[in-house]
Scaffold this active site. Structure first.
Site, PDB file in Angstrom:
ATOM      1  N   CYS A 258      72.461  25.549  32.175  1.00 36.10           N
ATOM      2  CA  CYS A 258      73.475  24.858  32.976  1.00 36.10           C
ATOM      3  C   CYS A 258      73.375  25.373  34.409  1.00 36.10           C
ATOM      4  O   CYS A 258      74.354  25.815  35.008  1.00 36.10           O
ATOM      5  CB  CYS A 258      74.870  25.037  32.410  1.00 36.10           C
ATOM      6  SG  CYS A 258      75.005  24.676  30.633  1.00 36.10           S
ATOM      7  N   GLY A 263      72.258  28.300  42.350  1.00 35.25           N
ATOM      8  CA  GLY A 263      72.612  29.530  43.064  1.00 35.25           C
ATOM      9  C   GLY A 263      72.273  30.783  42.283  1.00 35.25           C
ATOM     10  O   GLY A 263      71.671  31.726  42.814  1.00 35.25           O
ATOM     11  N   ASP A 308      69.223  19.044  27.074  1.00 31.45           N
ATOM     12  CA  ASP A 308      70.510  19.238  26.417  1.00 31.45           C
ATOM     13  C   ASP A 308      70.542  20.633  25.799  1.00 31.45           C
ATOM     14  O   ASP A 308      69.771  20.936  24.884  1.00 31.45           O
ATOM     15  CB  ASP A 308      70.690  18.162  25.340  1.00 31.45           C
ATOM     16  CG  ASP A 308      72.006  18.278  24.606  1.00 31.45           C
ATOM     17  OD1 ASP A 308      72.766  19.229  24.861  1.00 31.45           O
ATOM     18  OD2 ASP A 308      72.280  17.418  23.745  1.00 31.45           O
ATOM     19  N   CYS A 380      83.542  29.533  35.325  1.00 30.05           N
ATOM     20  CA  CYS A 380      84.404  29.656  36.512  1.00 30.05           C
ATOM     21  C   CYS A 380      85.800  29.157  36.132  1.00 30.05           C
ATOM     22  O   CYS A 380      86.426  28.399  36.867  1.00 30.05           O
ATOM     23  CB  CYS A 380      83.832  28.906  37.713  1.00 30.05           C
ATOM     24  SG  CYS A 380      83.446  27.167  37.435  1.00 30.05           S
TER      25      CYS A 380
END
Length: 442
Positions: A258, A263, A308, A380
């Site tokens: 993912c 970053g 996936d 997050c």
């Protein structure tokens, strides 16, 4: 709600109202909407568009309360966007540095660009009445409205943090600073800091993040020294902990799952430039384009695949990974201060659905990790269902999984590190480190 085309002629406030409409009525992200309208404006106006549209997201419940007080009946159909224009006007009057005259006059004029020429008198009357009745000075006796949050999120934070809930909500509503991560494969942080000083860019160096730089003011990132040379990436301090906690070593095989927009992938490559193999995986082919762009600018050589995560057989070569960073799909409730539209795009039901997806990905990726390997789970989010509850479940149900604490206060009942918004100027984030028993074969 019926789709609304972008106004044919550009107008700052009409375009801003269109962005607000797209977010609240069409469920679009601010990033996508702003990018589209900002192509029509200069840099200064683009900064205004972002400040105002995201400001409305932060103050939406209060603005809606005032709107209901001042408007006899809701506007419908293709006139609905005028409500969003009025809320933009209210925000300017109550919370911005825009002059009162411009806030009213320019907002009224913008109605024509949105097909609301016949409603200019209504817009003017509502904004004038707001000033006349001095509603900004009249308190609202509703803690949920005052919190700037939807009811479900207000209650979720209350349940998770109890006595500290108000502090968490307040921190979530604050403006987030811009963090940079210096690409130490291209330049040392002190040398980059010198370039910023020479360019009259105000900043501070993070004491807790050896690669971190915090900008003191809002800047055009692409205009900063060394952007084209890959000297830095924009990355919040909490996200910069991922590569440190994963601790990649030269010669290892690493999976960043993912990964978009890349970053953390870039930081992994910077910390261990001689990896045997690094794979950046994401299900969203469009977002993977950002990974390609970022890796090219930063000069990192990694493999990038669309796939996936719940079905490794479609993309995995069968060779186990030494370390896996699972930056799991989540509610993003930890970065609301940076992306305030998230609170209105998410629903309570999303949390259960996301937790189910996280569980599926965790179970699937575990099979690709070598015995003795490390998986770093990250979100997050600030909600326990996506974080510590997820890890507690996984460890309890997975015989060869062991929690290895990142901080001293971790326990089996309270696993991982939960970073709250504003902590050391960072976004809200969660990390947990899992190690696979070395006696298990893949």
């Amino acid at each position: 709600m019926k789709p609304l085309p972008l106004p044919k002629q550009k107008n700052l406030r009409a375009d801003c109202a269109w962005v607000i409409y797209q977010i609240l009525e069409q469920g679009k992200s601010s990033r996508d909407c702003l990018e589209r309208v900002q192509r029509r404006h200069n840099a200064r106006d683009n900064a205004w568009l972002q400040e105002m549209s995201l400001g409305v997201m932060r103050k939406l419940p209060v603005l809606q309360h005032w709107l209901r007080t001042l408007l006899d009946r809701p506007l419908k159909g293709n006139k609905k966007v005028i409500e969003h224009l009025i809320m933009l006007g209210l925000y300017q009057l109550a919370f911005s540095r825009v002059s009162k005259h411009a806030a009213v006059g320019e907002t009224v004029a913008a109605a024509s660009y949105l097909g609301g020429t016949g409603l200019k008198g209504l817009v003017n009357a509502v904004l004038r009445n707001f000033q006349r009745e001095e509603l900004i000075d009249k308190g609202i006796d509703d803690p949920i409205i005052n919190s700037g949050m939807p009811k479900w999120l207000y209650k979720a934070i209350e349940s998770a943090y109890q006595g500290d809930a108000n502090t968490v909500r307040q921190s979530t509503n604050e403006m987030a600073p811009i963090w940079l991560r210096v690409n130490t494969q291209q330049i040392e942080r002190d040398e980059f800091a010198t370039l910023l000083t020479q360019a009259d860019i105000e900043f501070s160096l993070s004491e807790s993040h050896p690669d971190g730089v915090i900008l003191t003011s809002r800047e055009d990132i692409t205009a900063l020294p060394g952007f084209d040379k890959g000297f830095f990436a924009v990355q919040d301090g909490a996200a910069q902990l991922a590569a440190r906690y994963l601790d990649p070593q030269d010669g290892e095989r690493i999976l960043d799952c993912c990964a978009a927009p890349g970053g953390k992938t870039g930081h992994i490559a910077e910390r261990a430039p001689k990896l045997s193999y690094c794979l950046a995986l994401d299900a969203d082919e469009k977002r993977l384009q950002r990974v390609h762009e970022n890796m090219t600018r930063l000069k990192h050589n990694v493999d990038i695949k669309q796939g996936d995560a719940t079905n490794p057989s479609k993309w995995w070569d069968g060779i186990p990974f030494d370390r896996i960073l699972l930056d799991a799909p989540c509610s993003a409730t930890g970065v609301i201060r940076r992306h305030p539209d998230i609170r209105w795009l998410r629903k309570s039901s999303d949390i259960d659905n996301l937790a189910a997806l996280q569980r599926e990905i965790l179970d699937a990726l575990w099979t690709t990790l070598k015995p003795g390997g490390t998986m770093l789970y990250a979100t997050c989010s600030i909600l326990p269902k996506e974080n510590k509850d997820q890890i507690k479940r996984f460890v309890a149900e997975t015989d060869d999984a062991t929690l290895v604490p990142l901080i001293k206060t971790e326990t089996s009942e309270n696993p991982g590190r939960q970073i709250l918004p504003g902590e050391q100027q960072m976004d809200g984030f969660y990390y947990a480190r899992l190690v696979k028993s070395s006696g298990e074969s893949v």
